[in-house]
Enzyme design. Sequence first.
Site, PDB file in Angstrom:
ATOM      1  N   LYS A  77      45.370  47.302  30.489  1.00 37.33           N
ATOM      2  CA  LYS A  77      46.460  46.438  30.962  1.00 37.33           C
ATOM      3  C   LYS A  77      47.665  46.593  30.033  1.00 37.33           C
ATOM      4  O   LYS A  77      47.507  46.667  28.805  1.00 37.33           O
ATOM      5  CB  LYS A  77      45.971  44.981  30.972  1.00 37.33           C
ATOM      6  CG  LYS A  77      46.972  43.989  31.563  1.00 37.33           C
ATOM      7  CD  LYS A  77      46.373  42.580  31.635  1.00 37.33           C
ATOM      8  CE  LYS A  77      47.363  41.585  32.235  1.00 37.33           C
ATOM      9  NZ  LYS A  77      46.795  40.232  32.389  1.00 37.33           N
ATOM     10  N   SER A 112      47.300  37.789  36.871  1.00 38.04           N
ATOM     11  CA  SER A 112      48.269  38.808  36.509  1.00 38.04           C
ATOM     12  C   SER A 112      47.655  40.191  36.328  1.00 38.04           C
ATOM     13  O   SER A 112      48.364  41.188  36.296  1.00 38.04           O
ATOM     14  CB  SER A 112      48.965  38.393  35.208  1.00 38.04           C
ATOM     15  OG  SER A 112      48.034  38.385  34.127  1.00 38.04           O
ATOM     16  N   SER A 123      43.816  34.798  35.340  1.00 38.15           N
ATOM     17  CA  SER A 123      44.343  36.150  35.561  1.00 38.15           C
ATOM     18  C   SER A 123      43.323  37.277  35.476  1.00 38.15           C
ATOM     19  O   SER A 123      43.665  38.432  35.699  1.00 38.15           O
ATOM     20  CB  SER A 123      45.483  36.436  34.580  1.00 38.15           C
ATOM     21  OG  SER A 123      46.606  35.669  34.909  1.00 38.15           O
TER      22      SER A 123
END
EC number: 6.3.5.7
Length: 491
Positions: free
Chosen positions: A78, A158, A182
């Site tokens: 990420k 997210s 998330s």
Amino acid sequence: MTDLTSMTIAEAKAGLANKSFTSLELTDAHLAAIEAARSLNAFILETPDQARAMARAIDARIARGEGGPLAGIPLGIKDLFATKDVRTTACSKILGNFVPPYESTVTSQLWRDGAVMLGKLNNDEFAMGSSNETSCFGPVVNPWRREGSNTSLVPGGSSGGSASAVAALLCMGATATDTGGSIRQPAAFTATVGVKPTYGRCSRWGIVAFASSLDQAGPIARTVRDSAILMRSMAGHDPKDTTSVDIGVPDYEAAIGKSVKGMKIGIPKEYRLDGMPAEIEKLWTEGAAWLKAAGAELVEVSLPHTKYALPAYYIVAPAEASSNLARYDGVRYGLRVPGRSIGELYENTRAEGFGDEVRRRVMIGTYVLSAGYYDAYYLRAQKVRTLIKKDFEDCFAKGVNAILTPATPSAAFGVGEKGGADPVEMYLNDIFTVTVNMAGLPGIAVPAGKDAQGLPLGLQLIGRPFDEQTLFSLGEVVEQAAGRFTPPRWW
């Protein structure tokens, strides 16, 4: 031989150990899959040269018998995790082409254990979002589609890039972060397994901060076993992070397949919301039945302050974001938009660099921290947070081992469908997940079924602090009963 990209981490580890294929072959197969799936927009930076160099080095280590627990396994990272000499932007214009001269603790532990980095994954800007539509690199597309429809769906946020890439078989696992859901919400939207560890279990050092008292790194993988394998490498004490807890890291994989007989599973009555879709209710009932069939005991529990969790979260998180994002000022690194004064430089840089959602949260956060409003909002929200934590403590004190809830109030929705006119509509996606962050507890989302349109739905298990092993044991029961789902390939 099985298609190299469709194996689990556990299967790939076995194949590498018995020399069925090399890490380089495994890495090349995933790099080709990434190239063919650029329409998903999951990866925002591919690092093929570095991936191949890492794979060759690992193959040499394996040949010498020095592999490591993740030797040769290709992962996606990420874009919130700092990666040394590789661009890290938190998917925000304000960080521009920032290239960190250091490595986050979590990723350095993955490389220590032999993993290979395929590239950086898309996420909501500064992790602020529930659909991965706020990224400056554009939205991520979910590899799942409604039956008979070509509408692009969101993968959740997210960590949407992480979930989408794992579901589409572009990487064997991915790092992710969870501030209010998330990791678990995107996992539920994509039929992947997402683990939000106990606060303090994984180091936050080198991860771009959103809300420091809520953020926690964790894995997204294809199976419960794979997430346990990744979690063991990601967890551990870090003296560089003052919130990191100094307790030993157990062998999480050993919890897979352990009997759950006699465990008490709490079913919280407050999670039965008005207007909750019947298919979510049905899934929840089914999940409870699977655990009961495996020998667990179901008990109704009460978490009375649940209804205050979402409003309290959306005061605490923006307040901490406002404080954390003050460092992005156009002076030290990242974007700089000149002005006639230092004040104007700050204003121009932040107006140009931050997207709408980040600006919205920074303004809310600054407001609730301001003189005259601090006591009315922020302080009160922190008191509510203490009550939410106590609700869970009271349940666990009565012998409850874990709590079963839905992971999301619906399946994945279309890109651009929600939150346009009313941001609160988007915030409601976090209704089942924020309590876990407010209380600092571990949670896991496991695929448990599909809705009427063929889209995946997930169940969430919430555990006692630092008792992730129980969640892995229970999660595997759900996974075995529900089976595994892969999206039909269209990209």
